[in-house]
Design a protein around this motif. Structure first.
Motif, mmCIF file in Angstrom:
data_model
loop_
_atom_site.group_PDB
_atom_site.id
_atom_site.type_symbol
_atom_site.label_atom_id
_atom_site.label_comp_id
_atom_site.label_asym_id
_atom_site.label_seq_id
_atom_site.Cartn_x
_atom_site.Cartn_y
_atom_site.Cartn_z
ATOM 1 N N ARG A 187 -1.846 0.892 2.238
ATOM 2 C CA ARG A 187 -1.993 -0.554 2.449
ATOM 3 C C ARG A 187 -2.151 -0.882 3.933
ATOM 4 N N ARG A 223 6.235 6.157 -0.388
ATOM 5 C CA ARG A 223 5.903 5.345 0.769
ATOM 6 C C ARG A 223 4.475 5.605 1.243
ATOM 7 N N ASP A 255 2.958 -3.482 -4.974
ATOM 8 C CA ASP A 255 3.251 -3.974 -3.632
ATOM 9 C C ASP A 255 2.152 -3.660 -2.628
ATOM 10 N N ASN A 256 1.362 -2.630 -2.908
ATOM 11 C CA ASN A 256 0.480 -2.117 -1.864
ATOM 12 C C ASN A 256 -0.991 -2.030 -2.227
ATOM 13 N N PHE A 292 2.008 4.987 -0.518
ATOM 14 C CA PHE A 292 1.298 3.770 -0.923
ATOM 15 C C PHE A 292 1.324 2.739 0.195
ATOM 16 N N GLY A 293 2.439 2.659 0.937
ATOM 17 C CA GLY A 293 2.522 1.743 2.058
ATOM 18 C C GLY A 293 1.570 2.106 3.172
ATOM 19 N N THR A 336 5.272 -5.344 0.525
ATOM 20 C CA THR A 336 4.652 -6.215 1.512
ATOM 21 C C THR A 336 5.640 -7.212 2.105
ATOM 22 N N ALA A 344 6.775 -5.963 5.444
ATOM 23 C CA ALA A 344 5.797 -5.149 6.170
ATOM 24 C C ALA A 344 5.554 -5.667 7.579
#
Length: 401
Positions: A176, A170, A282-283, A172-173, A87, A90
């Motif tokens: 999010r 990524r 992070d996500n 997971f990104g 994040t 981001a």
């Protein structure tokens, strides 16, 4: 005198000013009546909005077309170009990837819609504003879902199909960012749309229904992607374990590296799990993070229980196994799921089966954590001791357990 009055000169300035205002309004009506009468204006505005959104999504569309025409092995690599895992960066990188959902693109679409609504409020008659705003929001819902979010999520789901490949974390990104986009849409609805449609009208109910349907579809897609990602992670761990060498748990006595560093398969698994843990933190919020890590950790425990049964393990190999299991346990402890950590304490106790003397097996089973392990599982591990087939004493001890 009439001209002087029109331009506001002479003794009757106030009256002249009124005449000028009336004259200009009449001219304006005459000029634009054909464009704003009936549904003419909203039809034009709707078409303009669609064109503006399509233009904004051109980079996204081109990126998808390029992936779809590229070689199969590289078809989905572009999805994750510059998509941040965490994040911290981001919001700084949202002009980045054209290949998937980004906060930057979604925010730009919402800005286009807000400007469209502002024009509708200015140009529509007072009685038609609510219907115009509602119609334009319906167009936004359709475009942002069917032309952007869902095609992007379908691509991400497709990228997880090949379980032979290491999953790109990524993803997971993307999960999010997609959640952020739905929250932005909710805020946009409350600030831009709701003030003009009210909360007691059929327009409000219809729009809330459309919005909630979109958000529900996004949630369903993200749940599907999350489950696919968990499966891909588990499959990748399994593929690493399948590469474990038969001699890993029967090392030479002078193989100091094995005792201190553990096996290559363990190191690769735990390194991968560390990356998974960081990506989840992070996500994902705590609830979803615990669900994902809990599923992966439980699968790892089951796999390791069966995995270690495949090897004949010497005493020195038992020390290597203890080192491996200690590293697995340390990695799982970072998940911060107590019930899962407890299971790996049991696994560590099971490892002791290979380093104690045969005379101590009975007390190991009865006095410690392994008292809760069923006899069949305990005996199955004892039978993997290198001395089991060589020593009648060991067999006799096992038979009495």
């Amino acid at each position: 005198m009439a001209i002087a009055a029109l331009i506001g000169r002479g003794e009757n300035e106030n009256a002249a000013s009124g005449l000028l205002h009336e004259f200009l309004n009449r001219c304006c009506d005459d000029l634009f009546e054909s464009y704003v009468a009936g549904d003419n204006y909203i039809n034009v505005e709707r078409g303009h909005f669609r064109d503006a959104v399509r233009q904004a999504l051109q980079p996204f569309v081109r990126a998808r077309e390029e992936r779809q025409t590229s070689a199969r092995g590289n078809a989905f690599l572009g999805i994750f170009t510059s998509v941040p895992l965490g994040t911290a960066n981001a919001d700084k990188q949202q002009t980045e990837s054209h290949g998937t959902v980004t906060v930057g693109t979604a925010s730009f679409l919402l800005q286009i819609h807000a400007e469209t609504v502002a024009r509708a409020i200015e140009l529509e008659s007072a009685g038609a504003v609510s219907d115009a705003v509602a119609e334009l929001f319906g167009v936004l819902i359709s475009l942002i879902g069917d032309s952007y979010v869902f095609p992007a999520l379908d691509d991400v789901a497709e990228s997880l199909q090949d379980l032979r490949q290491e999953p790109d974390l990524r993803t997971f990104g993307v999960i999010r960012v997609s959640n952020v986009v739905t929250r932005l849409l909710q805020v946009h609805f409350e600030r831009i749309v709701l003030p003009y449609v009210g909360t007691n009208s059929h327009l409000y109910r219809d729009l809330v229904g459309e919005k909630n349907h979109l958000m529900s579809r996004v949630e369903t897609s993200l749940n599907f992607i999350t489950n696919k990602l968990v499966s891909a992670c588990v499959q990748w761990i399994a593929s690493i374990l399948n590469r474990q060498r038969r001699t890993d748990f029967k090392p030479a006595e002078d193989d100091a590296a094995s005792f201190h560093m553990g096996t290559q398969s363990c190191n690769q698994c735990t390194d991968f799990l560390t990356h998974v843990t960081d990506a989840c933190r992070d996500n994902m919020d705590r609830e979803n993070r615990e669900r994902v890590l809990g599923d992966i950790g439980s699968a790892l425990y089951r796999m390791l229980i069966e995995h270690f049964k495949k090897f004949i393990i010497s005493v020195s190999g038992g020390l290597v196994l203890l080192r491996d299991v200690a590293r697995y346990r340390e990695t799982i402890d970072r998940f911060q799921i107590p019930s899962l950590s407890d299971r790996f304490i049991v696994l560590q106790e099971i490892s002791n089966i290979f380093v104690v003397s045969s005379n101590s097996l009975k007390s190991l089973l009865e006095d410690g954590t392994l008292a809760h392990v069923d006899r069949q599982t305990f005996q199955a591990f004892v039978q993997r001791r290198e001395d089991y087939r060589l020593s009648p004493d060991v067999k006799r001890h096992v038979a009495t357990l």
